[in-house]
Design a protein around this motif. Structure first.
Motif, PDB file in Angstrom:
ATOM      1  N   PHE A 252       0.804  -1.181  -0.157  1.00 13.39           N
ATOM      2  CA  PHE A 252       0.023   0.168   0.092  1.00 13.39           C
ATOM      3  C   PHE A 252       0.915   1.438  -0.022  1.00 13.39           C
ATOM      4  O   PHE A 252       0.546   2.456  -0.898  1.00 13.39           O
ATOM      5  N   MET A 253       2.022   1.370   0.729  1.00 16.43           N
ATOM      6  CA  MET A 253       2.838   2.429   0.787  1.00 16.43           C
ATOM      7  C   MET A 253       3.667   2.441  -0.490  1.00 16.43           C
ATOM      8  O   MET A 253       3.751   3.925  -1.033  1.00 16.43           O
ATOM      9  N   GLY A 254       3.898   1.611  -1.366  1.00 22.37           N
ATOM     10  CA  GLY A 254       4.501   1.539  -2.603  1.00 22.37           C
ATOM     11  C   GLY A 254       3.634   2.327  -3.544  1.00 22.37           C
ATOM     12  O   GLY A 254       3.923   2.993  -4.422  1.00 22.37           O
ATOM     13  N   ILE A 255       2.497   1.993  -3.528  1.00 22.10           N
ATOM     14  CA  ILE A 255       1.282   2.339  -4.414  1.00 22.10           C
ATOM     15  C   ILE A 255       1.232   3.874  -4.334  1.00 22.10           C
ATOM     16  O   ILE A 255       1.058   4.810  -5.020  1.00 22.10           O
ATOM     17  N   LEU A 256       0.987   4.439  -3.067  1.00 25.66           N
ATOM     18  CA  LEU A 256       0.994   5.689  -2.744  1.00 25.66           C
ATOM     19  C   LEU A 256       1.965   6.452  -3.207  1.00 25.66           C
ATOM     20  O   LEU A 256       2.104   7.683  -3.738  1.00 25.66           O
ATOM     21  N   VAL A 257       3.511   5.961  -2.983  1.00 27.04           N
ATOM     22  CA  VAL A 257       4.485   6.872  -3.497  1.00 27.04           C
ATOM     23  C   VAL A 257       4.568   6.901  -4.907  1.00 27.04           C
ATOM     24  O   VAL A 257       5.015   7.964  -5.517  1.00 27.04           O
ATOM     25  N   SER A 258       4.367   5.584  -5.685  1.00 34.37           N
ATOM     26  CA  SER A 258       4.046   5.621  -7.055  1.00 34.37           C
ATOM     27  C   SER A 258       3.288   6.747  -7.703  1.00 34.37           C
ATOM     28  O   SER A 258       3.292   7.508  -8.656  1.00 34.37           O
ATOM     29  N   LEU A 259       2.087   6.908  -7.081  1.00 29.70           N
ATOM     30  CA  LEU A 259       1.088   8.010  -7.495  1.00 29.70           C
ATOM     31  C   LEU A 259       1.525   9.300  -7.180  1.00 29.70           C
ATOM     32  O   LEU A 259       1.270   9.993  -8.093  1.00 29.70           O
ATOM     33  N   LEU A 260       2.281   9.530  -6.235  1.00 27.62           N
ATOM     34  CA  LEU A 260       2.971  10.510  -5.914  1.00 27.62           C
ATOM     35  C   LEU A 260       3.977  11.251  -7.187  1.00 27.62           C
ATOM     36  O   LEU A 260       3.941  12.620  -7.468  1.00 27.62           O
ATOM     37  N   LEU A 261       4.728  10.311  -7.341  1.00 27.55           N
ATOM     38  CA  LEU A 261       5.879  10.530  -8.468  1.00 27.55           C
ATOM     39  C   LEU A 261       5.148  10.715  -9.716  1.00 27.55           C
ATOM     40  O   LEU A 261       5.718  11.451 -10.567  1.00 27.55           O
ATOM     41  N   LEU A 262       4.241   9.964 -10.036  1.00 27.29           N
ATOM     42  CA  LEU A 262       3.654  10.097 -11.070  1.00 27.29           C
ATOM     43  C   LEU A 262       3.074  11.367 -11.320  1.00 27.29           C
ATOM     44  O   LEU A 262       2.687  12.157 -12.469  1.00 27.29           O
TER      45      LEU A 262
END
Length: 295
Positions: A252-262
């Protein structure tokens, strides 16, 4: 010198790890001089010191018979772990009033043993007798001048394997017991049990334990249905999302960080694409206006 049974058998009940040492035992039907009490407590002595002390004991020549026994290739630790039962019993017998024992004698060998035998033979005018219990008793009864007698045994080197060594010590002890069990009650006797340190190391017995691969039991498909209910765990009928966890905290934390970077990447791309510059903005001017600027 009157000692307790436990103290007299100390060299057979204690284990030592000194190299090139071996135990020395002497017990007699008569008491020993009290001057030996201080030397009795010294359990680590040289062969010459023990030899001189033994000669002082044997030099009185007041015994009727002397038993000399020498065992090769044994130290105090091995003798204590494989304590000869008959020798221990004779050592702790109530008739043995005098005892002298040293657990660790440095470099005692057969030559020292022969010196003790020769000393008794020359000093006490002792006569050798054969290794026969009945012959020893008859020789004691047929003496004319009451001169002492002596008998000696030289046991050879012990095997290297621990089990064979223990068996050989037991056989030697059983052979010696045929003489020790019939020690003369009406005569004075002295038993001298000497040993030499082992020349080679003792090896433990290697026990071969074969290892076989277990047979692999493979069940055929036609047997699965028949064995499903035999000791099988109950079937789990919970829903899929209750049985398994798909979104772990790390995922879940990896998905949130990926959305922020995108989102940051999208803002950058949109900012670059919004720039409005004509195609000729970067062309070099060559007309009259450019010449006037250069002037």
């Amino acid at each position: 010198m009157r000692l307790s049974i436990a103290a007299a058998a100390a060299c057979l009940a204690s284990a030592h790890a000194f190299k090139d040492t071996s135990p020395f035992l002497l017990f007699a039907s008569s008491q020993l001089p009290s001057a030996l009490q201080n030397q009795q407590s010294q359990q680590l002595q040289s062969a010459s010191n023990v030899l001189n002390t033994a000669k002082k004991i044997l030099g009185k020549c007041d015994q009727d018979i002397y038993y000399f026994v020498h065992q090769l290739d044994v130290n105090a630790a091995q003798l204590s772990s494989n304590a000869p039962p008959h020798l221990t019993k004779a050592l702790s017998d109530s008739d043995a009033r005098g005892r002298y024992s040293v657990s660790e004698v440095i470099d005692f060998d057969r030559e020292h043993f022969d010196q003790l035998v020769d000393y008794v033979e020359t000093q006490c005018k002792a006569t050798a007798v054969g290794q026969n219990p009945s012959g020893i008793h008859s020789a004691l009864e047929s003496r004319e001048d009451n001169s002492p007698l002596y008998a000696k045994w030289n046991f050879g080197a012990l095997p290297k394997l621990a089990s064979e060594r223990k068996t050989e010590l037991a056989n030697n002890d059983a052979e010696l017991n045929t003489y020790l069990k019939d020690l003369p009650k009406d005569y004075k006797y002295t038993v001298i049990y000497t040993t030499s340190p082992p020349s080679t190391s003792v090896h433990d017995d290697l026990v071969y334990e074969p290892a076989f691969d277990e047979a692999v039991h493979m069940d055929l498909k036609r047997q699965l249905l028949g064995r499903e209910g035999e000791g099988a765990s109950p079937r789990d009928t919970r829903p899929l999302f209750e049985k398994y966890q798909f979104f772990t905290p790390g995922l879940f934390m990896g998905i949130l960080v990926s959305l922020l970077l995108l989102s940051i990447l999208g803002v950058g791309i949109s900012a670059i694409s919004s720039l409005q510059v004509s195609y000729k903005a970067f062309d070099k001017e060559n007309g009259p206006a450019a010449q006037k600027k250069q002037q």
